[in-house]
Design a protein around this motif. Structure first.
Motif, PDB file in Angstrom:
ATOM      1  N   THR A 129     -27.472  43.930 -23.786  1.00 62.43           N
ATOM      2  CA  THR A 129     -28.666  44.674 -24.788  1.00 62.43           C
ATOM      3  C   THR A 129     -28.208  43.372 -25.994  1.00 62.43           C
ATOM      4  OG1 THR A 129     -29.105  46.154 -23.483  1.00 62.43           O
ATOM      5  CG2 THR A 129     -29.802  45.655 -25.994  1.00 62.43           C
ATOM      6  N   PRO A 130     -28.415  42.061 -26.559  1.00 63.11           N
ATOM      7  CA  PRO A 130     -28.507  41.540 -27.368  1.00 63.11           C
ATOM      8  C   PRO A 130     -28.702  42.838 -29.040  1.00 63.11           C
ATOM      9  CG  PRO A 130     -29.428  40.584 -26.670  1.00 63.11           C
ATOM     10  CD  PRO A 130     -29.955  41.894 -25.030  1.00 63.11           C
ATOM     11  N   ARG A 131     -27.226  42.511 -29.570  1.00 60.64           N
ATOM     12  CA  ARG A 131     -28.160  43.348 -31.288  1.00 60.64           C
ATOM     13  C   ARG A 131     -28.022  42.538 -32.142  1.00 60.64           C
ATOM     14  NH1 ARG A 131     -28.115  48.633 -30.657  1.00 60.64           N
ATOM     15  NH2 ARG A 131     -27.572  49.247 -33.010  1.00 60.64           N
ATOM     16  N   PHE A 132     -29.589  43.086 -32.950  1.00 62.89           N
ATOM     17  CA  PHE A 132     -29.679  41.988 -33.680  1.00 62.89           C
ATOM     18  C   PHE A 132     -29.522  42.357 -35.377  1.00 62.89           C
ATOM     19  CE2 PHE A 132     -33.126  39.815 -37.041  1.00 62.89           C
ATOM     20  CZ  PHE A 132     -32.957  39.656 -36.453  1.00 62.89           C
ATOM     21  N   GLY A 133     -29.421  41.323 -35.740  1.00 64.04           N
ATOM     22  CA  GLY A 133     -29.469  42.331 -37.638  1.00 64.04           C
ATOM     23  C   GLY A 133     -28.856  40.889 -38.418  1.00 64.04           C
ATOM     24  N   GLY A 134     -27.827  41.621 -39.742  1.00 64.33           N
ATOM     25  CA  GLY A 134     -27.142  41.410 -40.212  1.00 64.33           C
ATOM     26  C   GLY A 134     -27.859  41.742 -41.841  1.00 64.33           C
ATOM     27  N   SER A 135     -27.459  40.831 -42.876  1.00 63.66           N
ATOM     28  CA  SER A 135     -27.768  41.355 -44.091  1.00 63.66           C
ATOM     29  C   SER A 135     -28.686  40.865 -45.081  1.00 63.66           C
ATOM     30  CB  SER A 135     -26.501  40.686 -44.825  1.00 63.66           C
ATOM     31  OG  SER A 135     -26.245  39.884 -45.694  1.00 63.66           O
ATOM     32  N   VAL A 136     -29.216  41.681 -46.002  1.00 64.86           N
ATOM     33  CA  VAL A 136     -30.345  41.607 -46.881  1.00 64.86           C
ATOM     34  C   VAL A 136     -29.733  41.272 -48.206  1.00 64.86           C
ATOM     35  CG1 VAL A 136     -32.672  41.935 -47.417  1.00 64.86           C
ATOM     36  CG2 VAL A 136     -32.192  42.492 -45.021  1.00 64.86           C
ATOM     37  N   GLU A 137     -30.591  40.033 -48.965  1.00 69.69           N
ATOM     38  CA  GLU A 137     -29.641  40.180 -50.280  1.00 69.69           C
ATOM     39  C   GLU A 137     -30.943  40.279 -51.268  1.00 69.69           C
ATOM     40  OE1 GLU A 137     -25.962  38.309 -52.527  1.00 69.69           O
ATOM     41  OE2 GLU A 137     -26.905  37.278 -51.253  1.00 69.69           O
ATOM     42  N   ASP A 138     -31.423  40.943 -52.475  1.00 69.66           N
ATOM     43  CA  ASP A 138     -31.680  41.049 -53.011  1.00 69.66           C
ATOM     44  C   ASP A 138     -31.993  41.047 -54.387  1.00 69.66           C
ATOM     45  OD1 ASP A 138     -35.699  41.138 -52.866  1.00 69.66           O
ATOM     46  OD2 ASP A 138     -34.366  42.274 -54.576  1.00 69.66           O
ATOM     47  N   PHE A 139     -32.818  39.700 -55.379  1.00 68.42           N
ATOM     48  CA  PHE A 139     -31.661  39.880 -56.596  1.00 68.42           C
ATOM     49  C   PHE A 139     -33.191  39.230 -57.585  1.00 68.42           C
ATOM     50  CE2 PHE A 139     -30.239  35.758 -55.721  1.00 68.42           C
ATOM     51  CZ  PHE A 139     -30.960  35.307 -56.590  1.00 68.42           C
ATOM     52  N   SER A 140     -33.656  40.168 -58.876  1.00 61.18           N
ATOM     53  CA  SER A 140     -34.078  39.260 -59.693  1.00 61.18           C
ATOM     54  C   SER A 140     -33.891  39.950 -60.975  1.00 61.18           C
ATOM     55  CB  SER A 140     -35.947  40.444 -59.599  1.00 61.18           C
ATOM     56  OG  SER A 140     -35.718  41.609 -60.401  1.00 61.18           O
TER      57      SER A 140
END
Length: 851
Positions: free
Chosen positions: A371-382
């Motif tokens: 079962t693949p595990r999926f995700g990563g990182s979310v980076e947000d700036f303003s």
């Protein structure tokens, strides 16, 4: 020490430091007294009008909800999304388990319209979109590219204003359903820190958070408020083991001795770690008539969630070809032909191991499947910079520039690029999607005396320049490359989510300019009239002009009539026009490979694609507000007609079309079964009623506030175009509940406060796994939240509470006599996208210090 353990240790140290530090603080404002004082002050709205004179929410020309910081913080949910949906019934937010990138950025819906049909502002300035295009999201959000509101958290906010009316003529694109404005905390005397711990009734979903805000003066003329949140959220699991007789059943394999995980698919909230958010809001008075201001944010989080299970006996392109084991023949000497024995794990091992040294099967790496595990990182700036003030002649001005970016970097592990054979890695960096926007505004307002009017005529006008870009960056070569065994039937790219390759990567941009004028005045002592007109010119699809007429009339001192008529639009996002990638889709009970292509690609053109145009809307609202003694009541009817709504088209590929794609250089199309893209294609009409009633009760030593909010929304697909099937039409119409109701009892008896909230969700429809062959209907559902808090002293309080106190779940799904409890269809037993979620009950404890 693992990264997660280190992060949790850091959070624990932060809490201990916060608790020890606050022990010696001497505050000046008692939190409970402040709350009571705020209850006595009528809520004032600034959204929806550019007049310097603000109106109470009972006297505005359009319905507005205001949720203050106290309401946002007094929730079991530690994010603004769930806090808002708990108190605003016209607002919904579903969780999206196993929806690829949409599992990382949750869509939010106002009045049952798509997430990108609501405009989001921060301090009155347009917020940039998220980088997710929800091509695998269910219901009304399919294909939407809305704003990622997760970086906006309670400790940073003074209040949230929700304008429930069409406002494109006032604010521009996206404001079809309405506008949500997040107003940042601006009190330099703010000193607050909160620590909260929570967990589900099932000993998972553990959440640990520290947040706070600290204000200070900048000399005698300025202020700054810094806010932060640090948080970890554990995963939840609410499914069962995948049963026999389905596309990927694991029960029989487990019984035969195969090393199969239990469950093989995790249905629930993903794990979110390293979840850090920061906001800074500041202003400085240059002189008595001018102020410079700035606000900025930075947020990052890591997300890890489950994908679908790959069965070692039947997964095409990895384990199997037809009904036979798929061997990678490295020498051309030939490999055995036949199915994998499934009644005995030993027999299966012997069959694969005896194939010869030239024959490789992924069974040897994953004998129980994977079962693949999926995700990563979310980076947000303003960051926003501006100057505002008033000239000697009374002209009010506001010049600003805002830049914001949302960056999603994708990763997948416990999977393979099958075409590489034994050389395939098991972890892949997939690339990134990046949304960047810059908005420049020049806004002006002038009050002009008109003898015939009861008030000055307020004339507002302005210009806006909006630059948008959507960028795709490539992943690891192994995540997208076609290896040497592709010709033998092995799938291309990291299985589950193929990495972006350089050919489809790139930066896609557009810009737009707009001008508006807005008139508003009290024509008589009883009658207010407003008129707004806005013109916008987009570099890709052209121009649009929209208008709005609004009115408010005092029938008596205690009865106010209000209404508005407007046109609106939503510009197609750059991401919708240019996204390209491959992924796995569930179709007719089978997992199939799907290729998303840009709307103007030759492949989309083959099926009727082309340049996207705007969605066009007509809005009507009529309502009244009244005061009957201490009772405040608002009732508002709305009607929203939208034409040329953007639809996601999915087409089955024939062998000839697949060969055409491969010949055109798209090697991954060799194992792709479907192609998908976006078109303008269908029309809808959404109508309904919002009712909000507040009633305070004063006791000798206590105070109780009763609040009832009811939303009824009905959507009809009035024109299905060429793409909307019966099942898709029903999903657009019924994926969100027609009825939503919240009833809140907020009782203060110092030093205690007790809050009970009852939420009702009406019947909803869902195509399970977005598969039209699996329609399910879920009956209405009541959820109860409760909290009790205690003021330790003037500065500190503690609270305990429960979300979904009685541990209610949506009914287990059933279709054509088959249910999730039978163990079929990947082990999912509950509807996957119900707005109430499928997490069940949870409890929490919170400590708050004001100093």
């Amino acid at each position: 020490m693992s990264k997660q353990a280190l992060n949790r240790t850091m959070l624990s140290m932060s809490v201990l430091m916060a608790l020890s530090a606050t022990a010696g603080f001497s505050g000046t404002v008692h939190a409970q007294e402040k709350q009571v004082e705020e209850e006595l002050v009528e809520k004032i709205a600034v959204l929806g009008s550019r007049r310097a004179q603000s109106s109470s929410t009972m006297e505005t020309a359009s319905p507005i909800d205001i949720v203050d910081s106290d309401q946002l913080m007094r929730q079991g949910s530690t994010n603004a999304i769930d806090a808002l949906t708990a108190v605003i019934p016209s607002l919904n937010a579903s969780r999206e388990p196993i929806s690829d990138a949409a599992s990382m950025v949750r869509p939010v819906n106002l009045r049952s319209l798509a997430a990108d049909q609501t405009l989001v502002l921060v301090n009155g300035k347009r917020r940039h979109r998220g980088a997710v295009v929800g091509e695998f999201v269910s219901g009304v959000n399919r294909g939407a590219q809305g704003v990622d509101v997760t970086p906006l958290f309670g400790a940073a906010l003074k209040r949230v204003e929700i304008l429930r009316d069409g406002a494109a003529a006032q604010y521009g694109s996206d404001a079809i359903a309405g506008v949500i404005n997040y107003a940042l905390e601006d009190d330099p005397e703010t000193r607050m820190i909160t620590a909260q711990y929570g967990q589900s009734y099932y000993n998972d979903g553990e959440t640990f958070e520290v947040s706070g805000s600290y204000g200070f003066h900048l000399g005698d003329k300025g202020f700054a408020v810094a806010s932060f949140q640090a948080k970890d959220s554990g995963a939840t699991s609410r499914g069962i083991q995948d049963g026999e007789g389905t596309n990927s059943g694991a029960t029989a394999l487990d019984a035969a001795g195969f090393p199969v995980a239990d469950p093989v698919v995790i249905w629930g909230a993903p794990e979110v770690t390293d979840d850090y958010k920061f906001f800074l809001n500041s202003g400085y008075d240059i002189n008595d008539n001018a102020q410079v201001y700035s606000f900025a944010n930075y947020a990052t989080r890591d997300v890890d969630g489950s994908f679908f299970y790959r069965n070692p006996t039947s997964r095409q392109g990895v384990f199997a070809s037809g009904s036979n084991v798929l061997f990678a023949d490295s020498t051309g000497e030939g490999c055995p032909v036949g199915p994998l024995p499934t009644t005995s794990f030993t027999d299966a091992q012997n069959f694969v191991n005896g194939a010869g040294d030239n024959c490789f099967a992924f069974f040897s790496q994953f004998p129980g499947g994977f079962t693949p595990r999926f995700g990563g990182s979310v980076e947000d700036f303003s960051i926003a910079l501006g100057v505002k003030g008033e000239l000697d002649n009374g002209l009010v001005y506001d010049f600003s520039v805002v830049n914001g970016e949302n960056n999603l970097s994708y990763e997948i592990y416990n999977t393979v690029n099958a075409s590489l054979g034994a050389a395939s890695p098991n972890e892949f960096y997939l690339g990134a999607q990046i949304e960047n926007e810059t908005v420049v505004n020049a806004d002006f307002s002038q009050a002009v005396e008109v003898d015939a009017f009861s008030s000055d005529l307020n004339i507002a006008f302005g210009l806006q320049y909006h630059d948008e870009s959507f960028e795709i960056t490539p992943g690891d070569e192994a995540s997208y490359t076609a290896g040497e065994f592709v010709s033998q039937g092995f799938s291309v790219g990291s299985n589950g989510f193929q990495g972006f390759n350089p050919d489809i990567s790139g930066k896609f941009s557009r810009n737009s300019t707009s001008a508006y004028v807005d008139f508003e005045a009290d024509v008589t002592d009883s009658l207010l009239l407003g008129l707004a007109v806005r013109y916008e010119d987009y570099s890709d699809f052209g121009t649009t002009t929209n208008g709005k007429v609004s009115a408010r009339y005092f029938l008596t001192d205690d009865v106010v009539l209000r209404g508005a008529v407007s046109t609106g639009f939503r510009a197609p996002s750059v991401g919708q026009s240019n996204l390209q990638r491959a992924a796995t889709n569930f179709n007719n009970g089978q997992l199939e490979e799907l290729l998303v292509v840009s709307t103007t690609s030759p492949f989309a053109t083959l099926f009727g694609g082309g340049q996207l145009g705007p969605e066009d809307a007509n809005n009507l609202s009529l309502g009244f507000t009244t005061r009957l003694g201490d009772l405040s009541l608002t009732v508002d009817y709305f009607n929203i007609e939208i034409e040329n709504r953007i639809a996601q088209v999915t087409r089955e590929l024939t062998t000839e079309q697949r060969d055409l794609l491969v010949a055109g250089g798209v090697a991954e199309a060799a194992t792709v079964s479907q192609v998908s893209f976006f078109v303008n294609d269908f029309d809808t009409e959404t109508s309904g009623v919002d009712v909000v009633a507040d009633y305070p009760l004063d006791w000798d030593n206590a105070m109780t506030k009763l609040t009832l909010a009811v939303n009824y929304t009905d959507t009809k697909v009035t024109n299905r175009g060429e793409t909307v099937t019966d099942a898709r039409a029903r999903e657009v119409e019924d994926a969100l509940p027609d009825f939503r109701t919240t009833f809140t009892i907020d009782h203060t008896f110092e030093p205690f406060n007790a809050l009970i909230r009852v939420n009702y969700y009406g019947e909803v429809f869902e195509n399970l796994f977005n598969d039209e062959s699996l329609p399910i209907v879920t009956p209405g559902l009541f959820l109860v939240d409760a909290e009790v808090s205690y003021d330790i002293d003037e500065n500190m309080s503690v609270a305990i509470g429960a979300k979904n106190l009685f541990d209610e779940f949506p009914d287990e799904w059933e279709t054509e006599g088959f249910t999730g409890r039978d163990g079929g269809f990947l082990g999912a037993i509950y509807p996957l996208n119900h707005p109430a979620g499928l997490g069940g009950g949870s409890y929490y404890m919170r400590f708050t210090a004001n100093f």
